[in-house]
Design a protein around this motif. Structure first.
Motif, PDB file in Angstrom:
ATOM      1  N   LYS A  76       0.104   5.211   3.027  1.00  0.00           N
ATOM      2  CA  LYS A  76       0.636   5.681   1.286  1.00  0.00           C
ATOM      3  C   LYS A  76      -1.632   5.040   0.900  1.00  0.00           C
ATOM      4  O   LYS A  76      -1.999   4.816   2.117  1.00  0.00           O
ATOM      5  N   GLN A  77      -1.638   5.269  -0.312  1.00  0.00           N
ATOM      6  CA  GLN A  77      -3.302   4.391  -0.385  1.00  0.00           C
ATOM      7  C   GLN A  77      -2.969   3.046  -0.633  1.00  0.00           C
ATOM      8  O   GLN A  77      -1.821   2.344  -0.369  1.00  0.00           O
ATOM      9  N   SER A  78      -3.837   2.653  -0.367  1.00  0.00           N
ATOM     10  CA  SER A  78      -4.336   1.516   0.054  1.00  0.00           C
ATOM     11  C   SER A  78      -4.876   0.103  -1.123  1.00  0.00           C
ATOM     12  O   SER A  78      -4.796   0.942  -2.410  1.00  0.00           O
ATOM     13  N   ILE A  79      -5.727  -0.448  -1.245  1.00  0.00           N
ATOM     14  CA  ILE A  79      -5.576  -1.256  -2.889  1.00  0.00           C
ATOM     15  C   ILE A  79      -6.380  -0.578  -3.076  1.00  0.00           C
ATOM     16  O   ILE A  79      -7.319  -0.318  -2.552  1.00  0.00           O
ATOM     17  N   ASP A  80      -6.603  -0.620  -4.503  1.00  0.00           N
ATOM     18  CA  ASP A  80      -7.530  -0.129  -5.179  1.00  0.00           C
ATOM     19  C   ASP A  80      -9.499  -0.420  -4.688  1.00  0.00           C
ATOM     20  O   ASP A  80      -9.159  -1.984  -4.539  1.00  0.00           O
ATOM     21  N   HIS A  81     -10.260  -0.106  -4.501  1.00  0.00           N
ATOM     22  CA  HIS A  81     -11.569  -0.316  -3.897  1.00  0.00           C
ATOM     23  C   HIS A  81     -12.395  -1.100  -5.463  1.00  0.00           C
ATOM     24  O   HIS A  81     -13.259  -1.649  -5.272  1.00  0.00           O
ATOM     25  N   LYS A  82     -11.671  -0.775  -6.361  1.00  0.00           N
ATOM     26  CA  LYS A  82     -12.216  -1.910  -7.714  1.00  0.00           C
ATOM     27  C   LYS A  82     -11.646  -3.381  -7.922  1.00  0.00           C
ATOM     28  O   LYS A  82     -11.710  -4.328  -8.584  1.00  0.00           O
ATOM     29  N   SER A  83     -11.373  -3.295  -6.529  1.00  0.00           N
ATOM     30  CA  SER A  83     -10.431  -4.924  -6.536  1.00  0.00           C
ATOM     31  C   SER A  83     -11.780  -5.878  -6.379  1.00  0.00           C
ATOM     32  O   SER A  83     -12.854  -6.116  -6.022  1.00  0.00           O
ATOM     33  N   SER A  84     -11.293  -7.257  -6.924  1.00  0.00           N
ATOM     34  CA  SER A  84     -11.839  -8.217  -6.757  1.00  0.00           C
ATOM     35  C   SER A  84     -13.072  -8.421  -5.536  1.00  0.00           C
ATOM     36  O   SER A  84     -12.436  -8.196  -4.167  1.00  0.00           O
ATOM     37  N   LYS A  85     -14.082  -9.194  -5.064  1.00  0.00           N
ATOM     38  CA  LYS A  85     -14.563  -9.452  -3.421  1.00  0.00           C
ATOM     39  C   LYS A  85     -13.719  -9.697  -2.535  1.00  0.00           C
ATOM     40  O   LYS A  85     -13.423  -9.689  -0.994  1.00  0.00           O
ATOM     41  N   LYS A  86     -13.076 -11.373  -3.327  1.00  0.00           N
ATOM     42  CA  LYS A  86     -12.115 -11.528  -2.267  1.00  0.00           C
ATOM     43  C   LYS A  86     -10.709 -10.900  -2.026  1.00  0.00           C
ATOM     44  O   LYS A  86     -10.553 -10.619  -0.446  1.00  0.00           O
ATOM     45  N   GLU A  87     -10.581 -10.109  -2.617  1.00  0.00           N
ATOM     46  CA  GLU A  87      -9.333  -8.893  -2.319  1.00  0.00           C
ATOM     47  C   GLU A  87      -9.747  -7.997  -1.270  1.00  0.00           C
ATOM     48  O   GLU A  87      -8.747  -7.529  -0.320  1.00  0.00           O
ATOM     49  N   LEU A  88     -10.903  -7.626  -1.094  1.00  0.00           N
ATOM     50  CA  LEU A  88     -10.891  -6.578   0.023  1.00  0.00           C
ATOM     51  C   LEU A  88     -11.462  -7.310   0.560  1.00  0.00           C
ATOM     52  O   LEU A  88     -10.795  -6.693   2.199  1.00  0.00           O
ATOM     53  N   THR A  89     -11.993  -8.502   1.635  1.00  0.00           N
ATOM     54  CA  THR A  89     -12.538  -8.652   2.545  1.00  0.00           C
ATOM     55  C   THR A  89     -11.323  -9.953   2.784  1.00  0.00           C
ATOM     56  O   THR A  89     -11.329  -8.927   3.865  1.00  0.00           O
ATOM     57  N   ASP A  90     -10.077 -10.284   2.291  1.00  0.00           N
ATOM     58  CA  ASP A  90      -8.717 -10.446   2.279  1.00  0.00           C
ATOM     59  C   ASP A  90      -8.060  -9.481   3.560  1.00  0.00           C
ATOM     60  O   ASP A  90      -7.762  -9.195   4.137  1.00  0.00           O
ATOM     61  N   TYR A  91      -7.969  -8.125   2.971  1.00  0.00           N
ATOM     62  CA  TYR A  91      -7.220  -7.087   2.947  1.00  0.00           C
ATOM     63  C   TYR A  91      -7.949  -6.225   4.181  1.00  0.00           C
ATOM     64  O   TYR A  91      -7.561  -6.122   5.358  1.00  0.00           O
ATOM     65  N   PHE A  92      -9.699  -5.964   4.154  1.00  0.00           N
ATOM     66  CA  PHE A  92     -10.075  -5.604   5.292  1.00  0.00           C
ATOM     67  C   PHE A  92     -10.233  -6.834   6.321  1.00  0.00           C
ATOM     68  O   PHE A  92      -9.921  -6.081   7.852  1.00  0.00           O
ATOM     69  N   SER A  93      -9.948  -7.853   6.832  1.00  0.00           N
ATOM     70  CA  SER A  93      -9.466  -8.446   7.468  1.00  0.00           C
ATOM     71  C   SER A  93      -8.182  -8.891   7.789  1.00  0.00           C
ATOM     72  O   SER A  93      -8.533  -9.025   9.527  1.00  0.00           O
TER      73      SER A  93
END
Length: 148
Positions: A76-93
């Motif tokens: 399925k789709q991942s988190i939205d690319h417009k999420s906050s910087k912290k959400e993006l980096t946490d997800y990518f980690s």
């Protein structure tokens, strides 16, 4: 469709499918609106199968990062690319714990997630390694088919 037919064109939003080669470049079709555009050799073009993400030990091909996201999200789709910087980096980690935080910027993470979501929306889920350039359709190496 494999990632060796998917392009990112600098200055143009989204991703494109390589359609045909022309005299001065090639023809690409937008995944966003379906419009075909001519792309000249002056444009900065990246083929997704050639992109890699820096880690502390090596470079990981983008296709493997997409596969990790695909596995985590069960297709399925991942988190939205417009999420906050912290959400993006946490997800990518979570996806790639060893990614090099000094060389992979939040804008890079945003682009990777945007591309992944666009590919999933177009039902492109084949993140396997592209076939060897030196192989023919029947799997023979090109040098094997030449007379000696």
């Amino acid at each position: 469709m494999k990632l060796d037919k998917v392009l990112s064109i600098s200055g143009k939003p989204g991703l494109f499918e390589l359609k045909a080669q022309t005299r001065g470049g090639f023809l690409a079709e937008s995944f966003i609106d379906g419009k075909k555009i001519p792309v000249s050799m002056k444009n900065n073009v990246s083929i997704l199968s050639e992109i890699a993400i820096y880690t502390y030990t090596e470079e990981i091909p983008l296709r493997l990062v997409f596969q990790k996201i695909f596995d985590k999200e069960e297709g399925k789709q991942s988190i939205d690319h417009k999420s906050s910087k912290k959400e993006l980096t946490d997800y990518f980690s979570e996806i790639l714990p060893e990614y090099d935080e000094e060389r992979v910027y939040p804008s890079d993470i945003k682009k990777v997630l945007q591309w992944y979501n666009l590919l999933i929306s177009k039902e492109i889920t084949d993140f396997s390694e592209p076939k060897d350039e030196g192989q023919t359709a029947d799997g023979l190496k090109i040098e094997d088919t030449k007379e000696k």
